[in-house]
Design an enzyme around this catalytic site. Structure first.
Site, short mmCIF file in Angstrom:
data_model
loop_
_atom_site.label_atom_id
_atom_site.label_comp_id
_atom_site.label_asym_id
_atom_site.label_seq_id
_atom_site.Cartn_x
_atom_site.Cartn_y
_atom_site.Cartn_z
N GLY A 249 0.78 -1.23 0.00
CA GLY A 249 0.00 0.00 0.00
C GLY A 249 0.80 1.28 0.00
O GLY A 249 0.24 2.37 0.11
N GLU A 291 4.43 -6.30 1.57
CA GLU A 291 4.03 -6.67 0.21
C GLU A 291 3.83 -5.46 -0.70
O GLU A 291 2.71 -5.16 -1.12
CB GLU A 291 2.70 -7.43 0.27
CG GLU A 291 2.79 -8.74 1.03
CD GLU A 291 1.43 -9.39 1.25
OE1 GLU A 291 1.40 -10.62 1.37
OE2 GLU A 291 0.41 -8.67 1.32
N PRO A 292 4.89 -4.76 -1.03
CA PRO A 292 4.74 -3.62 -1.93
C PRO A 292 4.49 -4.06 -3.36
O PRO A 292 5.14 -4.99 -3.85
CB PRO A 292 6.09 -2.90 -1.82
CG PRO A 292 7.06 -3.96 -1.41
CD PRO A 292 6.28 -4.97 -0.60
N GLY A 293 3.52 -3.45 -4.01
CA GLY A 293 3.25 -3.77 -5.41
C GLY A 293 3.46 -2.52 -6.25
O GLY A 293 4.44 -2.38 -6.98
N ARG A 294 2.54 -1.56 -6.07
CA ARG A 294 2.58 -0.31 -6.83
C ARG A 294 3.94 0.38 -6.73
O ARG A 294 4.49 0.88 -7.71
CB ARG A 294 1.50 0.62 -6.28
CG ARG A 294 1.31 1.91 -7.03
CD ARG A 294 0.44 2.89 -6.23
NE ARG A 294 -0.73 2.28 -5.67
CZ ARG A 294 -1.91 2.15 -6.28
NH1 ARG A 294 -2.05 2.63 -7.49
NH2 ARG A 294 -2.93 1.57 -5.69
N ARG A 331 -7.57 2.82 -15.17
CA ARG A 331 -7.58 3.43 -13.84
C ARG A 331 -8.33 4.76 -13.80
O ARG A 331 -8.80 5.17 -12.75
CB ARG A 331 -6.16 3.57 -13.28
CG ARG A 331 -5.49 2.21 -13.04
CD ARG A 331 -4.19 2.28 -12.24
NE ARG A 331 -4.42 2.60 -10.85
CZ ARG A 331 -4.24 3.78 -10.31
NH1 ARG A 331 -3.82 4.79 -11.05
NH2 ARG A 331 -4.49 3.98 -9.04
N TYR A 335 -11.25 4.68 -11.24
CA TYR A 335 -10.99 5.45 -10.01
C TYR A 335 -10.80 6.95 -10.23
O TYR A 335 -10.41 7.66 -9.31
CB TYR A 335 -9.71 4.96 -9.30
CG TYR A 335 -9.44 3.49 -9.32
CD1 TYR A 335 -10.26 2.60 -8.64
CD2 TYR A 335 -8.33 2.99 -10.00
CE1 TYR A 335 -9.97 1.24 -8.64
CE2 TYR A 335 -8.03 1.63 -9.99
CZ TYR A 335 -8.86 0.76 -9.32
OH TYR A 335 -8.58 -0.57 -9.32
N CYS A 362 -15.37 2.43 -27.58
CA CYS A 362 -16.73 2.96 -27.72
C CYS A 362 -17.34 3.14 -26.35
O CYS A 362 -18.17 2.32 -25.92
CB CYS A 362 -17.57 2.01 -28.55
SG CYS A 362 -17.03 2.00 -30.23
#
Ligand code: LLP
Length: 432
Positions: A249, A291-294, A331, A335, A362
């Protein structure tokens, strides 16, 4: 000047990533194109790993949350960087295993793992299965019993800390589809049950409080709550929980409005909380997982597009259309995420045009962004959208039967394809 430190401008006035000319990349590989800087990915891994060495005596494991960006090559890079990984599906697990990834360093998540997925985890001796609910606990215990196995499990806990981008809330996280609630006693009952399961070893607890978090308070609060729970388990059930996984996060810079912390700050602050707690309460320090992802993949990537039509609607807005959109970057439509963009072949020019960047699907909402400030552009220019390395390729789709773009890694001034561009043939491969 740029949101990511791997971006620059060369003497042709072109944007570069990892010292490679983006305009040449677009010419060589076509657009839309995802480009990722391998060295920056590696640098991010090292800074998280070093933070555990520096603030927690190396007693931990950084697991890359591969939902952010998953393909074979990223797992090879992660293995090379001595990282663990977090997978959330049989598909991610399979991809990692195909590269020979060390299964003991895999955390397997998911709120509804299928029997086949659980079986795969057992077959390949996945290091930690993060159990999300009682049904899964029973199923796994039974499967292990029948197969003469003992699985290492963690429980996903809802710590009652809900972190938003700039603050956090201490209550009200019971309403989440993930994990066991602390407040209701559900988590404690589950621990009791797990301790009675002969075929399971409850090695740890896990929590994940949110994503794109730009301060440390929520993590500190979660660490405190989780440590108190570990103490309660010790005192009331006499069991020692050896691992604590605090999830991912950690926020990144998408636009100049975001002011992320150096990655080591997260470990520095949670280590303080845990070390103090353990000293004051005479609890053994847990092995820590994060657990870093971004934060690993996001800033390392950009997406290159070719600009097509431009539509000036007087007094309303100017639409600039690109050859990609929500299929390769959903995204904004999901969001309303904001991105920084620029015209890659005019990167040395001033940004003077405010435009809405529209995709080619479309769907009226198919935009990359509104009110985006870029250099004056025309048909054929290359648009670069920054910090797209996480949750873009991994959430891409074939809506409107668009082909997924290629992914190219740059390193040491060279580029190589790590995921090929889909062909029209690929699109009909499974059609009968
Ligand atoms: N661990 C767990 C258990 C998670 O659920 C997640 C993200 C992570 C780690 C990694 O979080 P990160 O470090 O990447 O923030 N699609 C959304 C993000 C969804 C994140 C879901 N879970 C987006 O594009 O912003």
């Amino acid at each position: 000047m740029f949101v990511s430190k791997n971006l620059n401008v060369n003497d042709k006035g072109h944007l570069t990533i990892g010292d490679v000319d983006t305009v040449s990349l677009a010419e060589n590989y076509g657009t839309p194109l995802y480009v990722m800087d391998e060295d920056l990915i590696r640098e991010h891994c090292r800074s998280f790993r070093k933070s555990i060495d520096k603030f927690y005596d190396g007693q931990g494991l950084v697991c890359y949350a591969s939902k952010a960006f998953s393909c074979k090559e990223i797992y090879r890079v992660m293995q090379d960087e001595q990282m663990g990984i977090d997978v959330v599906s049989g598909g991610e697990l399979y991809t990692a295993l195909q590269t020979g990834f060390d299964s003991s360093k895999i955390c397997f998540h998911g709120n509804n793992k299928t029997t086949e997925e659980l079986q795969m985890a057992l077959d390949y001796n996945v290091g930690r299965i993060v159990v999300d609910n009682i049904y899964e606990l029973h199923q796994l215990d039974e499967m292990c019993g029948k197969q003469g196995k003992k699985a290492n499990i963690m429980f996903r806990i809802k710590p009652g800390v809900d972190a938003h981008t700039h603050n956090f809330i201490r209550t009200g996280q019971i309403d989440s589809k993930f994990g066991f609630a602390l407040e209701t006693g559900e988590a404690f009952e589950a621990v009791k049950l797990a301790l009675s399961c002969e075929n399971l070893h409850l090695c740890g607890l896990h929590c994940h409080i949110g994503s794109q978090i730009l301060d440390t308070q929520g993590f500190e609060a979660a660490a405190e709550v989780m440590m108190s729970f570990i103490e309660k388990i010790k005192l009331e059930l006499g069991a020692e929980i050896s691992d604590l996984n605090l999830g991912g996060g950690f926020g990144i810079q998408y636009t100049e409005k975001d002011d992320p912390l150096p990655y080591e700050k997260f470990m520095e602050s949670v280590a303080k909380v845990i070390n103090t707690f353990c000293k004051e309460h005479d609890i053994k320090r847990p092995f820590i997982l994060i657990e870093p992802g971004r934060s690993i993949a996001g800033p390392a990537g950009i997406t290159l597009y070719t600009i097509g039509g431009k539509k000036v609607i007087p007094d309303i807005r100017t639409y600039v259309s690109i050859d990609g959109g929500m299929c390769d970057n959903p995204r904004y439509i999901l969001y309303q995420s904001e991105y920084d963009a620029l015209v890659a072949n005019k990167a040395n020019q001033e940004k003077t045009e405010t435009v809405t960047v529209a995709g080619k699907c479309c769907e009226s909402g198919d935009l990359i962004g509104e009110g985006m400030l870029i250099q004056p552009c025309e048909v054929g220019d290359i648009l670069a959208v920054c910090a797209t390395g996480a949750y873009n390729y991994s959430m891409s789709s074939n809506y409107n039967r668009l082909q997924k773009p290629a992914v190219v890694f740059v390193k040491d001034g060279e580029s190589r394809v790590v995921v090929k561009r889909e062909t029209l043939e690929d699109l009909i491969r499974n059609d009968c």
